[in-house]
Scaffold this motif. Structure first.
Motif, PDB file in Angstrom:
ATOM      1  N   GLU A 107     -14.271  43.113  -7.259  1.00  0.00           N
ATOM      2  CA  GLU A 107     -15.303  43.313  -8.271  1.00  0.00           C
ATOM      3  C   GLU A 107     -15.085  42.393  -9.467  1.00  0.00           C
ATOM      4  OE1 GLU A 107     -18.628  44.249 -10.089  1.00  0.00           O
ATOM      5  OE2 GLU A 107     -18.104  44.785  -8.018  1.00  0.00           O
ATOM      6  N   ASN A 108     -13.829  42.133  -9.841  1.00  0.00           N
ATOM      7  CA  ASN A 108     -13.553  41.182 -10.918  1.00  0.00           C
ATOM      8  C   ASN A 108     -14.045  39.787 -10.561  1.00  0.00           C
ATOM      9  OD1 ASN A 108     -12.344  43.129 -12.495  1.00  0.00           O
ATOM     10  ND2 ASN A 108     -10.245  42.586 -11.923  1.00  0.00           N
ATOM     11  N   ASP A 130     -21.792  37.320 -13.726  1.00  0.00           N
ATOM     12  CA  ASP A 130     -22.030  37.557 -15.153  1.00  0.00           C
ATOM     13  C   ASP A 130     -21.460  36.459 -16.044  1.00  0.00           C
ATOM     14  OD1 ASP A 130     -23.352  40.068 -14.786  1.00  0.00           O
ATOM     15  OD2 ASP A 130     -21.413  40.943 -14.328  1.00  0.00           O
ATOM     16  N   ARG A 172     -16.446  39.072  -8.399  1.00  0.00           N
ATOM     17  CA  ARG A 172     -17.911  39.083  -8.377  1.00  0.00           C
ATOM     18  C   ARG A 172     -18.478  39.044  -9.791  1.00  0.00           C
ATOM     19  NH1 ARG A 172     -22.824  40.875  -7.304  1.00  0.00           N
ATOM     20  NH2 ARG A 172     -22.740  42.642  -8.704  1.00  0.00           N
ATOM     21  N   HIS A 173     -17.861  39.782 -10.690  1.00  0.00           N
ATOM     22  CA  HIS A 173     -18.291  39.774 -12.093  1.00  0.00           C
ATOM     23  C   HIS A 173     -18.126  38.374 -12.690  1.00  0.00           C
ATOM     24  CE1 HIS A 173     -18.705  40.997 -16.293  1.00  0.00           C
ATOM     25  NE2 HIS A 173     -17.559  40.389 -16.538  1.00  0.00           N
TER      26      HIS A 173
END
Length: 641
Positions: free
Chosen positions: A269-270, A277, A272-273
């Motif tokens: 998730e890090n 983002d 992907r962020h």
């Protein structure tokens, strides 16, 4: 618990509370502070240097920190644990790599190639129009007798007036219909995608007299950097291009380190962020602001990245990509809404991801092949994409063979002591005077030097070999007594290209024997991949009519120097074309040609992949190629000893 204060470029301060003995690099990542760490915290690259301004850390002595640096409070963040309240200064290069975006035009090579290929593809039958379209239409007002639902009224118009068999629309678009129809007397503007005889409605709004300008984005998701072009979909004009470092670099410079990090708790998730983002959405903000438009005006994104980048963007576990038999979870990714991925354009806007072929041949290559285009040529051609991975595609209109090698980030300045991307201020051309070994160089934008990019590294090493500063193994001549040649306390040689002392510069820019060794391995990986692929087909190198070189290595790549180093085959230089970011060009062409996306998908299915890691001769060829130019000089007849 300890207090940590990060001072970033003297402009921004970030504070957090760290646990006792927490790793300093991990604390920085948790605080969202960018510290360059190509080796993902393994203490091998020496890039994550920071300065301890106050307080103390527990650190281990390393060759990457000199005695002078140690006296100044410099430490490797990955090699240090927090034992006290501390204040940390993050150096310029570490903090600015991702956060400072570059707004640029396409290079002349990229523009020339797009124009040439576009004409060729249209001549070969492709439609000079995108799938994205808008219409201002006047619908009949409903009456008691004509009591058709709003959706049915719209469908009827598209069938009878525009010739579509059907239209599709989402719940979000359905919610807009009642008010949009009635605000201006049933005169509306409809934005839709043409899918043969089906229209997919993306937006419905009251007409205001003029059709809205529609925009798309061509997006290259590289391991090291991310680039985006804003395209006017009515005129096919490229409005502007923006690039920045891939924010995932803080978790490792190469895909293997990032895959390893993805297996840590919260790692996937890090990552992907970081790409969505911290990279893609920041680029979109810059594009929108620069063009003076709204993000809702953007309805399409055509993106290409390697197979690992695709998995990380989607949040799909990439771990099996690096384990034999190297199987991706997915190669062909269905078109989806950008909103599903958190990409900030129009909520109904679509993203198309160029399909991959294998674990190490991704959508950046299938899009790149589309932009060359090898696939419609009679003669034999090759695409060589020089990035963190080196990907090779060989063939013609009848077949396409491909393979990939792990080159590391050296071609893009990674894991080189003073390496940098091809950004303003990067040294991109170098000549060394034969008499006094004095260097002469050019920087991108003619600015003060900030580092050396890929093309500059090639020139520099080639010139060092030509002038006798280094030998074929990349080792410096210990008998030379010259102010630009020095050896550190470990006996590792350095050549000073730009110096505070000798050039009244703002910093020292140099290359070391370790850097040269890293480059030799990278160039050896590329040449041995090319040679092994050709040998497996029993085809000599001189069968090639053209070699297209792509990648972010720098716009002034000197092909003769690349050949002299043994990186590229020794064929006439007029057969070479440096085309820059072929992935971006392929995405642009796919955006603006109706059949483009389908053609890239077809190309991916027609490519045959060869796995070099299990090929019986590849490692022998690689070892032979780890010399300048090569241990077999018969392969480089034009290169002197």
């Amino acid at each position: 618990m300890k207090k940590v204060r990060f001072n970033i470029k003297g402009k921004r301060t970030v504070e957090l509370v760290a646990t006792d003995d927490e790793n300093l690099l991990d604390a920085a990542r948790r605080a969202g502070v960018m510290i360059d760490s190509p080796c993902n915290g393994n203490a091998t690259c020496g890039k994550c240097k920071v300065k301890i301004v106050s307080g103390h850390v527990k650190t281990t002595e390393t060759r990457h920190i000199s005695e002078e640096e140690m006296a100044q409070g410099m430490v490797l963040s990955c090699n240090s644990t927090i034992v006290d309240d501390i204040e940390v200064e993050v150096p310029d290069l570490a903090s600015s790599f991702v956060n400072e975006m570059q707004i640029t035009d396409l290079s002349k090579n990229e523009n020339d190639n797009i124009k040439h290929v576009r004409k060729k593809l249209i001549k070969n039958g492709m439609t000079n129009a995108s799938r994205l379209w808008s219409e201002i239409i006047q619908l009949n007002h409903p009456t008691v007798e004509d009591n058709m639902a709003d959706e049915d009224r719209l469908k009827q118009y598209f069938k009878l007036k525009l010739g579509y068999n059907d239209i599709t629309l989402s719940l979000n678009v359905m919610k807009k219909l009642p008010d949009a129809f009635r605000e201006n007397g049933f005169e509306i503007e409809v934005v839709y995608l043409k899918r043969r005889d089906v229209a997919e409605i993306l937006d419905v709004k009251p007409a205001n007299g003029n059709k809205a300008v529609l925009y798309g984005i061509a997006l290259d998701i590289g391991t090291t950097s991310v680039s985006a072009c804003l395209v006017n979909m009515d005129t096919n004009e490229i409005i502007t291009k923006v690039s920045m470092g891939n924010a995932q670099v803080k978790y490792g410079a190469d895909v293997i380190n990032r895959i390893v990090y993805s297996q840590k708790p919260g790692g996937l998730e890090n990552l992907r962020h970081a790409i969505v983002d911290e990279s893609i959405n920041k680029l979109i903000e810059k594009l929108v602001k620069g063009a003076g438009i709204h993000k809702e005006d953007i309805y399409e994104v055509c993106a290409a990245g390697n197979t690992t980048m695709n998995h990380l963007l989607l949040g799909v576990n990439p771990d099996y990509l690096r384990k034999e038999p190297f199987i991706p979870a997915i190669n062909v990714i269905p078109e989806m809404k950008c909103a599903e991925l958190g990409i900030n354009i129009n909520p109904e806007g679509k993203i198309y991801l160029a399909p991959s072929v294998a674990s190490y041949v991704g959508g950046d290559i299938t899009a790149g092949v589309f932009a060359v285009p090898i696939w419609i040529q009679e003669g034999f051609s090759m695409l060589v994409d020089l990035g963190t991975n080196g990907e090779i595609v060989f063939g013609n209109k009848d077949f396409l063979m491909t393979c990939a090698c792990s080159a590391g980030p050296a071609f893009e300045g990674g894991e080189i002591s003073c390496g940098t991307r091809a950004v303003p201020g990067a040294i991109e051309e170098v000549i060394i005077n034969d008499e006094d070994l004095r260097p002469f160089y050019n920087t991108i934008g003619h600015l003060s030097p900030v580092g050396i990019c890929g093309s500059g590294i090639i020139d520099l090493i080639c010139e060092m070999k030509r002038t006798g500063i280094i030998n074929g193994k990349g080792r410096m001549d210990r008998t030379l007594n010259h102010p630009r040649i020095r050896f550190d306390e470990y006996g590792i040689g350095q050549y000073i290209l730009y110096s505070k002392e000798l050039d009244n510069g703002t910093k020292d820019i140099f290359i070391t024997e370790i850097d040269i060794d890293s480059f030799i391995k990278a160039k050896g990986a590329v040449f041995s991949a090319i040679y092994t692929l050709m040998e497996s087909l029993e085809m000599p190198i001189d069968v090639l009519d053209n070699i297209y070189v792509a990648g972010g290595i720098g716009t002034n790549l000197d092909i003769e120097n690349a050949i002299a180093l043994g990186m590229l085959p020794d064929i006439p230089v007029e057969k070479y074309y440096y085309i820059g970011n072929s992935s971006m060009q392929g995405c642009y062409l796919a955006l603006t040609l109706t059949e483009g996306k389908d053609k890239i998908r077809e190309i991916s299915k027609n490519m045959t992949y060869m796995e070099l890691s299990v090929h019986p001769t590849y490692m022998d060829e690689f070892i032979s190629a780890c010399f300048i130019p090569h241990t077999n000089l018969k392969l480089f007849p034009s290169v002197g000893n």
